[in-house]
Design an enzyme around this catalytic site. Structure first.
Site, PDB file in Angstrom:
ATOM      1  N   LYS A 151       0.606  -1.161  -0.117  1.00  0.00           N
ATOM      2  CA  LYS A 151       0.128   0.048  -0.084  1.00  0.00           C
ATOM      3  C   LYS A 151       0.820   1.421  -0.039  1.00  0.00           C
ATOM      4  CE  LYS A 151      -3.734   2.256   2.653  1.00  0.00           C
ATOM      5  NZ  LYS A 151      -4.674   2.483   3.752  1.00  0.00           N
ATOM      6  N   HIS A 197     -10.692 -27.715 -35.712  1.00  0.00           N
ATOM      7  CA  HIS A 197     -11.992 -26.950 -34.992  1.00  0.00           C
ATOM      8  C   HIS A 197     -12.155 -27.890 -33.877  1.00  0.00           C
ATOM      9  CE1 HIS A 197     -12.030 -23.718 -37.736  1.00  0.00           C
ATOM     10  NE2 HIS A 197     -12.417 -24.413 -38.815  1.00  0.00           N
TER      11      HIS A 197
END
Length: 412
Positions: free
Chosen positions: A28, A172
């Site tokens: 932080k 595919h």
């Protein structure tokens, strides 16, 4: 918590409180603090400090802070997943009440399934068995979104075959050719023969080290998007380099028995989660008057392994350890069977004397009647239809052998 024998008191005792609190606080305050949670970052930070009179740049501190929050989120997610999967009495439930997942981005792609879609490839943090996510690319263009999906389908399919050299060709997301061979080249030749049209622009997977002769045959014969194998012979590298855009991946060896894992499917507003379909069958129960002979039984089990990886409704014709025709993704099972026959005809292959696999039960006897018309001699399917007796009677009428596996393999 990763230990399956870990009990709740041990897990609670090992939850770290101070460590995550400290590094979160440091992250932080990254405007003034550099926080490192990955030892791989030590050298880079030291080099930067040495080059800048002990100063770490704003950009580096921000990057390290992001990495810290990712690290603590993964840690808290693991705790939540573990505790959330425990019942009131401490018993383990199949799934947690919430699920926390974190994957690491390894590639930003040019586009997704279609050019108007953005896409990226994310992988699990933990090392897993040989897969498309762990494979190393040794040449070729960057993998596309569709390349990754099709390579996964091809590689996971070829893992089912360990009795000899095997080749799987996928187009595919569906296997269009699968075969065993006396050599890797023989396996590739036989897999290609199943459907040369669909093999164009396909993905080719092998279960053995790719040799120079097989590589040369591929390069000379067809356009291929991706080749994946456990390893590649040194002699094959210059052969493959003749087509520099062909993507070649090595994935290493895989275990004989895969580790349990989860499958995920995104739906709008939700996520479907299930155990991965790793089992093959529950039984091989002969339900007809005629028993399959040794060759038929071998062919049935081969076809069944292929059918597991074909999109539903799936029908596979096979003979002599190679696919003869594959019918995939149809809304009716009978049409998948018809397409398998059409594929065989277009490839110049003979269906008569072949066997057939179906990923799910036949709802009507028409699938068996159609198979008999084209010369199928034996069938493998899960069973479980309310009309099983009708399909068994049809098989008996045609002198066919039929096996029930007791396990369905829908694939959507």
């Amino acid at each position: 918590m990763a230990n399956p024998d870990c009990d709740l008191p041990t897990a609670i005792e090992n939850i770290d409180i101070g460590g995550p609190t400290l590094i979160r606080a440091a992250a932080k305050n990254h405007a003034a603090v550099s926080v490192i949670v990955d030892s791989a970052d030590y050298a880079g930070v030291l080099d930067e400090m040495a080059a800048n009179d002990g100063v770490v740049s704003d950009a580096t501190r921000f990057r390290l802070a992001v990495k810290t929050f990712e690290h603590t989120a993964r840690y808290d997610g693991a705790i939540a997943n573990y505790l959330g999967a425990l019942g009131e009495g401490g018993e383990k439930r199949p799934f947690p009440q919430t699920i926390s997942l974190q994957f690491r981005q390894v590639q930003t792609m040019r586009y997704g399934e279609n050019p108007h879609q953005s896409a990226a490839f994310f992988v699990e943090h933990a090392e897993s068995e040989a897969s498309v996510a762990t494979a190393q690319q040794i040449q070729g263009k960057a993998l596309s979104y569709n390349n990754v999906g099709d390579t996964d389908a091809a590689l996971e399919c070829v893992k089912q075959f360990d009795e000899a050299a095997a080749c799987v060709i996928v187009k595919h997301a569906n296997p269009c050719g699968v075969a065993y061979g006396d050599s890797l080249l023989d396996a590739y030749d036989r897999a290609y023969k199943t459907d040369p049209e669909s093999a164009f622009g396909g993905i080719i997977a092998f279960n053995r080290t790719l040799d120079a002769d097989t590589a040369q045959a591929i390069i000379d014969r067809q356009f291929v998007e991706v080749i994946v194998a456990p390893a590649v012979d040194e002699a094959a590298l210059p052969v493959l380099a003749e087509k520099k855009n062909v993507r070649v991946l090595t994935c290493g060896e895989w275990p004989a028995t895969p580790a349990p894992r989860l499958d995920f499917k995104r739906v709008n507003g939700g996520l479907l989660v299930q155990d991965a379909d790793l089992a093959l069958l529950n039984e091989t129960r002969v339900v007809t008057e005629r028993q399959p002979d040794e060759a038929e039984m071998k062919g049935l089990l081969f076809a069944w392994r292929v059918a597991k990886f074909v999109k539903s409704n799936a029908i596979v014709y096979a003979n002599d350890n190679m696919t003869i025709g594959v019918g995939a993704g149809q809304m009716s099972r009978i049409n998948s069977a018809r397409i398998a026959g059409i594929k065989a005809e277009h490839a110049g292959l003979t269906v008569k004397g072949s066997v057939m696999a179906s990923d799910a039960f036949f709802p009507f006897r028409d699938g068996i009647d159609q198979a008999a018309e084209v010369g199928i001699t034996a069938v493998i399917q899960p069973g479980g239809s309310m009309r099983d007796e009708e399909t068994i009677a049809a098989a008996n009428e045609h002198g066919m052998a039929m096996i029930f596996t007791g396990m369905r393999h829908f694939r959507h």
